[in-house]
Design an enzyme around this catalytic site. Structure first.
Site, PDB file in Angstrom:
ATOM      1  N   ASN A 168       3.361   2.397 -10.778  1.00 28.18           N
ATOM      2  CA  ASN A 168       2.124   2.504 -11.554  1.00 28.18           C
ATOM      3  C   ASN A 168       0.908   2.859 -10.699  1.00 28.18           C
ATOM      4  O   ASN A 168      -0.065   3.420 -11.206  1.00 28.18           O
ATOM      5  CB  ASN A 168       1.881   1.167 -12.275  1.00 28.18           C
ATOM      6  CG  ASN A 168       0.495   1.076 -12.863  1.00 28.18           C
ATOM      7  OD1 ASN A 168       0.192   1.716 -13.879  1.00 28.18           O
ATOM      8  ND2 ASN A 168      -0.380   0.300 -12.225  1.00 28.18           N
ATOM      9  N   TYR A 204      -6.356  15.207 -10.623  1.00 33.28           N
ATOM     10  CA  TYR A 204      -5.510  14.134 -11.162  1.00 33.28           C
ATOM     11  C   TYR A 204      -4.348  14.730 -11.947  1.00 33.28           C
ATOM     12  O   TYR A 204      -3.191  14.327 -11.784  1.00 33.28           O
ATOM     13  CB  TYR A 204      -6.352  13.216 -12.051  1.00 33.28           C
ATOM     14  CG  TYR A 204      -5.578  12.101 -12.707  1.00 33.28           C
ATOM     15  CD1 TYR A 204      -5.235  10.959 -11.993  1.00 33.28           C
ATOM     16  CD2 TYR A 204      -5.203  12.189 -14.048  1.00 33.28           C
ATOM     17  CE1 TYR A 204      -4.530   9.927 -12.596  1.00 33.28           C
ATOM     18  CE2 TYR A 204      -4.502  11.164 -14.657  1.00 33.28           C
ATOM     19  CZ  TYR A 204      -4.164  10.037 -13.926  1.00 33.28           C
ATOM     20  OH  TYR A 204      -3.466   9.011 -14.521  1.00 33.28           O
ATOM     21  N   GLY A 205      -4.658  15.710 -12.796  1.00 34.71           N
ATOM     22  CA  GLY A 205      -3.623  16.340 -13.610  1.00 34.71           C
ATOM     23  C   GLY A 205      -2.537  16.994 -12.775  1.00 34.71           C
ATOM     24  O   GLY A 205      -1.342  16.856 -13.070  1.00 34.71           O
ATOM     25  N   THR A 253      -9.475   1.117 -18.751  1.00 32.99           N
ATOM     26  CA  THR A 253      -9.327   0.550 -17.410  1.00 32.99           C
ATOM     27  C   THR A 253     -10.462   1.099 -16.554  1.00 32.99           C
ATOM     28  O   THR A 253     -11.250   1.926 -17.016  1.00 32.99           O
ATOM     29  CB  THR A 253      -7.984   0.965 -16.782  1.00 32.99           C
ATOM     30  OG1 THR A 253      -7.953   2.400 -16.684  1.00 32.99           O
ATOM     31  CG2 THR A 253      -6.801   0.499 -17.620  1.00 32.99           C
ATOM     32  N   PHE A 261     -10.637  10.208  -9.525  1.00 31.98           N
ATOM     33  CA  PHE A 261     -12.087  10.310  -9.341  1.00 31.98           C
ATOM     34  C   PHE A 261     -12.741  10.551 -10.698  1.00 31.98           C
ATOM     35  O   PHE A 261     -12.227  11.341 -11.504  1.00 31.98           O
ATOM     36  CB  PHE A 261     -12.426  11.468  -8.402  1.00 31.98           C
ATOM     37  CG  PHE A 261     -12.146  11.179  -6.950  1.00 31.98           C
ATOM     38  CD1 PHE A 261     -13.151  10.705  -6.115  1.00 31.98           C
ATOM     39  CD2 PHE A 261     -10.878  11.376  -6.425  1.00 31.98           C
ATOM     40  CE1 PHE A 261     -12.896  10.432  -4.778  1.00 31.98           C
ATOM     41  CE2 PHE A 261     -10.607  11.107  -5.088  1.00 31.98           C
ATOM     42  CZ  PHE A 261     -11.618  10.638  -4.259  1.00 31.98           C
ATOM     43  N   LEU A 275     -15.495  12.088 -13.292  1.00 31.35           N
ATOM     44  CA  LEU A 275     -15.993  13.469 -13.369  1.00 31.35           C
ATOM     45  C   LEU A 275     -17.308  13.662 -12.618  1.00 31.35           C
ATOM     46  O   LEU A 275     -17.566  14.736 -12.074  1.00 31.35           O
ATOM     47  CB  LEU A 275     -16.161  13.881 -14.836  1.00 31.35           C
ATOM     48  CG  LEU A 275     -14.862  14.099 -15.620  1.00 31.35           C
ATOM     49  CD1 LEU A 275     -15.172  14.355 -17.086  1.00 31.35           C
ATOM     50  CD2 LEU A 275     -14.044  15.242 -15.030  1.00 31.35           C
ATOM     51  N   ASP A 324       0.884  -1.167   0.000  1.00 34.85           N
ATOM     52  CA  ASP A 324       0.000   0.000   0.000  1.00 34.85           C
ATOM     53  C   ASP A 324       0.917   1.210   0.000  1.00 34.85           C
ATOM     54  O   ASP A 324       1.615   1.471   0.981  1.00 34.85           O
ATOM     55  CB  ASP A 324      -0.885  -0.014   1.243  1.00 34.85           C
ATOM     56  CG  ASP A 324      -1.849   1.171   1.286  1.00 34.85           C
ATOM     57  OD1 ASP A 324      -1.711   2.087   0.442  1.00 34.85           O
ATOM     58  OD2 ASP A 324      -2.723   1.189   2.165  1.00 34.85           O
ATOM     59  N   ILE A 325       0.929   1.962  -1.101  1.00 36.62           N
ATOM     60  CA  ILE A 325       1.944   3.011  -1.253  1.00 36.62           C
ATOM     61  C   ILE A 325       1.724   4.208  -0.334  1.00 36.62           C
ATOM     62  O   ILE A 325       2.607   5.067  -0.228  1.00 36.62           O
ATOM     63  CB  ILE A 325       2.098   3.474  -2.722  1.00 36.62           C
ATOM     64  CG1 ILE A 325       0.879   4.260  -3.211  1.00 36.62           C
ATOM     65  CG2 ILE A 325       2.404   2.305  -3.636  1.00 36.62           C
ATOM     66  CD1 ILE A 325       1.124   4.982  -4.531  1.00 36.62           C
TER      67      ILE A 325
END
EC number: 1.1.1.184
Length: 289
Positions: free
Chosen positions: A90, A194-195, A233, A95, A97, A63-64
């Site tokens: 990876n 996210y970006g 995915t 989330f 939209l 778990d990172i």
């Protein structure tokens, strides 16, 4: 297990792109491949699926966002292999939209995993990387788009060749705080949580590559960030044009760069091509070819 046995490890690998990367590495990498996942049952199920295909990955829980989990993995790698040859970071979350979770909560959780988690893995595992090792941080052109939506002042900071890890962490924390205070747009940030986290991953990769160049120049370790593309995915959704298998191609290419390769190093790579950091994806020369 002999410390002469080479080993590759992929985070967030029980499904999607990570799973496809493990499959390719099992087929192409001369050594052991460790599939890691946060959930033990899902990780072991993924290993069984690959075993049914005649492949032989190993499993280890990771778990990172849990430092204890990362350090348990470090102990395993030291004991079993004396280090690590290939690391593919990876693991990430996004989330959708239409997700009703408040924006500042999305920002906090996405940052905690995608940037802070990846940074923690690198902090603990990079010292274990053996000479001629390869490190691949899976980023995204969504980070490049988010960068181009940021203010000129922020863009300048993120494109700087001398930005430090501490400065970058400070900026990532500021984004989360600005979302909590409802001022992230006023402060020059993109609306893509996210970006922004993937800006962080890409810039962190540039910083770590610089450190490797300065501190371990003779070891010929190559570290890069890459974009797998828009992939079908759970994260990318069903309308994405690429399969996970195609999405795995660039990360695997970077993970398997030959031992005598001098580069790429510290670059942003997509479709197996180096692109200048910060250049909008629409401007990539092959996009309209």
């Amino acid at each position: 297990m002999s410390s002469n046995t080479r080993v590759a490890l992929v985070t967030g690998a029980n499904k999607g792109i990570g799973f496809a990367i493990v499959r390719d590495l099992c087929r192409q990498f001369a050594g052991d491949v460790v599939l890691t996942a946060r959930d033990v049952a899902r990780g072991q199920a993924a290993v069984k699926q690959l075993q049914a295909e005649g492949l032989s990955p190993r499993f280890h829980q990771l778990d990172i966002i849990d430092l204890q989990s990362i350090r348990a993995l470090c102990d395993f790698l030291r004991k079993e292999y004396g280090g690590l040859d290939v690391l593919v970071n990876n693991a990430a979350i996004a989330f959708q939209l239409d997700n009703p979770t408040p924006f500042h909560i999305q920002a906090e959780l996405t940052m905690k995993t995608n940037f802070m988690g990846t940074r923690n893995v690198c902090t603990e595992l990079l010292p274990l990387i053996k000479p001629q090792g390869r490190v691949v941080n899976v980023s995204s052109t969504e980070g490049v788009r988010a960068l181009n939506e940021c203010s000129p002042e922020l863009q300048q900071k993120f494109k700087s060749e001398t930005i430090t890890e501490e400065e970058l962490v400070g900026l990532m924390n500021k984004f989360v705080e600005d979302t909590k205070n409802g001022v992230h747009r006023k402060e020059g940030w993109s609306d893509s949580t996210y970006g922004v986290t993937k800006i962080g991953v890409s810039v962190l990769s540039r910083i770590y590559a610089r450190k490797l160049r300065e501190q371990r120049a003779g070891d010929k370790i190559l570290l890069n960030a890459c974009c797998p593309g828009w992939v079908r995915t759970d994260m990318g959704g069903p309308k994405a044009p690429k399969s996970p298998e195609v999405g795995a191609e660039t990360p695997v290419y970077l993970a398997l760069l030959p031992s005598d390769a001098e580069g790429p190093h510290g670059q942003f790579v997509t479709d197996k091509k180096v692109v200048e950091w910060g250049v909008p994806p629409e401007s990539y020369p092959w996009v309209n070819a």
